[in-house]
Design an enzyme around this catalytic site. Structure first.
Site, short mmCIF file in Angstrom:
data_model
loop_
_atom_site.label_atom_id
_atom_site.label_comp_id
_atom_site.label_asym_id
_atom_site.label_seq_id
_atom_site.Cartn_x
_atom_site.Cartn_y
_atom_site.Cartn_z
N ARG A 88 0.81 -1.22 0.00
CA ARG A 88 0.00 0.00 0.00
C ARG A 88 0.85 1.28 0.00
NH1 ARG A 88 -3.38 -3.12 -1.45
NH2 ARG A 88 -5.41 -3.50 -0.48
N SER B 27 -11.10 0.60 2.07
CA SER B 27 -10.54 0.11 3.33
C SER B 27 -9.94 1.27 4.12
CB SER B 27 -9.47 -0.95 3.05
OG SER B 27 -10.04 -2.10 2.46
N GLU C 256 -5.03 3.56 6.02
CA GLU C 256 -4.87 3.41 4.58
C GLU C 256 -5.46 4.62 3.86
OE1 GLU C 256 -6.32 0.29 1.15
OE2 GLU C 256 -5.47 -0.50 3.01
#
Length: 333
Positions: free
Chosen positions: A180, A229, A311
């Site tokens: 990520r 998310s 995130e």
């Protein structure tokens, strides 16, 4: 509006452009969560040359914040100082199949459209992009992925314009992809990429993408205002410190175990369908959303000893004032 932003003084210092500069551009309307204050100035460049010239001439003390389509973003209620830069599909929306099962994609092009164009050209391996909300530039920056596939797996090269206006073409190694994330500086801007796949049948690829979309709709609140998310999965956690005890954990499970499914703060809510999704359930403010996220992090840490990492990206200045009181999660039935 907040007193911290002074658009007239800022705009007077900005270089001349062929694109468009908009003082105090509302950002709430440009994000999926529909919250946040304005950009002190928004620059929409006409093309890559316009963007490069602007950055080269921009005074070094003026902050630059690249924006995508706002699918993974909380803009704080006080707004964003300096210049926000948002690429338009007109100037940065290329979709061009190339030889060798490759495709050139502009950074402003939606991930889903890139996947569909690749499928039509018989390029397999990019199907995962069909279910990722957002644009290609952001997908590079966060190494977007799902179902075991990531941008790092399919990126051949990315064209990047740096804060000083210089243009680079970078491969995966130079981008430093990780889970990520990548090592690209936050004020550098991806303008286009070349993605590589493998031969595939267009009909079969389309069927796989349809199946993935169905799975997503069955497990995620795709019809609600969310930013995907909220927290990263804390992979590689060891509860004892021993190398043989390292195991992967899922953020949603940690959130659920800590009793945060359905937790609310003001108009913000942790989804009761997928509790790693933060929702603007009822006219939430950015402070509601970020405050609820921080409360979830605290509860998970207290319950499991694990500190979740955001995130969702959070940018800008908060407004003064207290956040709404926390509300308890509903009883599980």
């Amino acid at each position: 509006m907040t007193a911290a932003l002074a658009p007239d003084a800022l705009v007077a210092r900005l270089p001349q452009v062929r694109g468009r500069i908009t003082p105090m551009q509302s950002l709430a309307a440009l994000t999926w969560l529909r919250v946040g204050g304005p950009a002190e100035a928004m620059f929409t460049p006409a093309d890559a040359e316009d963007l490069s010239a602007f950055l080269a001439a921009l005074p070094a003390d003026i902050p630059v914040t690249p924006l995508g389509v706002g699918s993974n973003l909380i803009v704080r209620d006080g707004g964003v100082p300096g210049v926000c830069i948002r690429l338009s599909p007109r100037g940065f929306g290329a979709l061009e199949p190339l030889e060798g099962r490759r495709i050139r994609v502009g950074a402003a092009q939606l991930d889903a459209r890139a996947a569909q164009a690749a499928a039509q050209a018989g390029i397999a391996g990019l199907e995962f992009l069909r279910t990722i909300p957002g644009a290609i530039g952001g997908a590079v920056r966060m190494n977007a992925g799902c179902y075991g596939a990531y941008m790092a797996d399919v990126l051949e090269s990315a064209t990047v314009i740096r804060r000083d206006g210089t243009v680079d073409t970078l491969g995966p190694d130079a981008l430093g992809f990780a889970y990520r994330s990548c090592t690209l500086p936050p004020d550098s801007i991806v303008t286009e990429v070349i993605l590589k796949g493998r031969p595939g049948d267009p009909g079969e690829i389309a069927a796989q993408m349809d199946a993935a979309l169905k799975r997503r709709e069955e497990s995620q609140p795709t019809d609600r205002r969310s930013a995907g998310s909220t927290f990263r999965n804390p992979a590689g956690f060891s509860s004892t410190g021993r190398a043989d005890d390292v195991h992967d954990l899922k953020a949603w499970k940690l959130i659920d175990d800590a009793g945060c499914r359905g937790l609310r703060r003001g108009g913000a809510m942790m989804s009761d369908m997928h509790c790693n999704f933060l929702l603007n359930a009822e006219d939430a403010t950015a402070a509601d959303l970020e405050g609820l996220g921080e409360e979830v992090r605290e509860r998970v840490a207290a319950f499991s000893g694990i500190k979740l990492e955001w995130e969702i990206q959070r940018i800008g200045l908060p407004l003064e004032g207290d956040a709404p009181a926390l509300q308890e999660a509903p009883e599980k039935g």
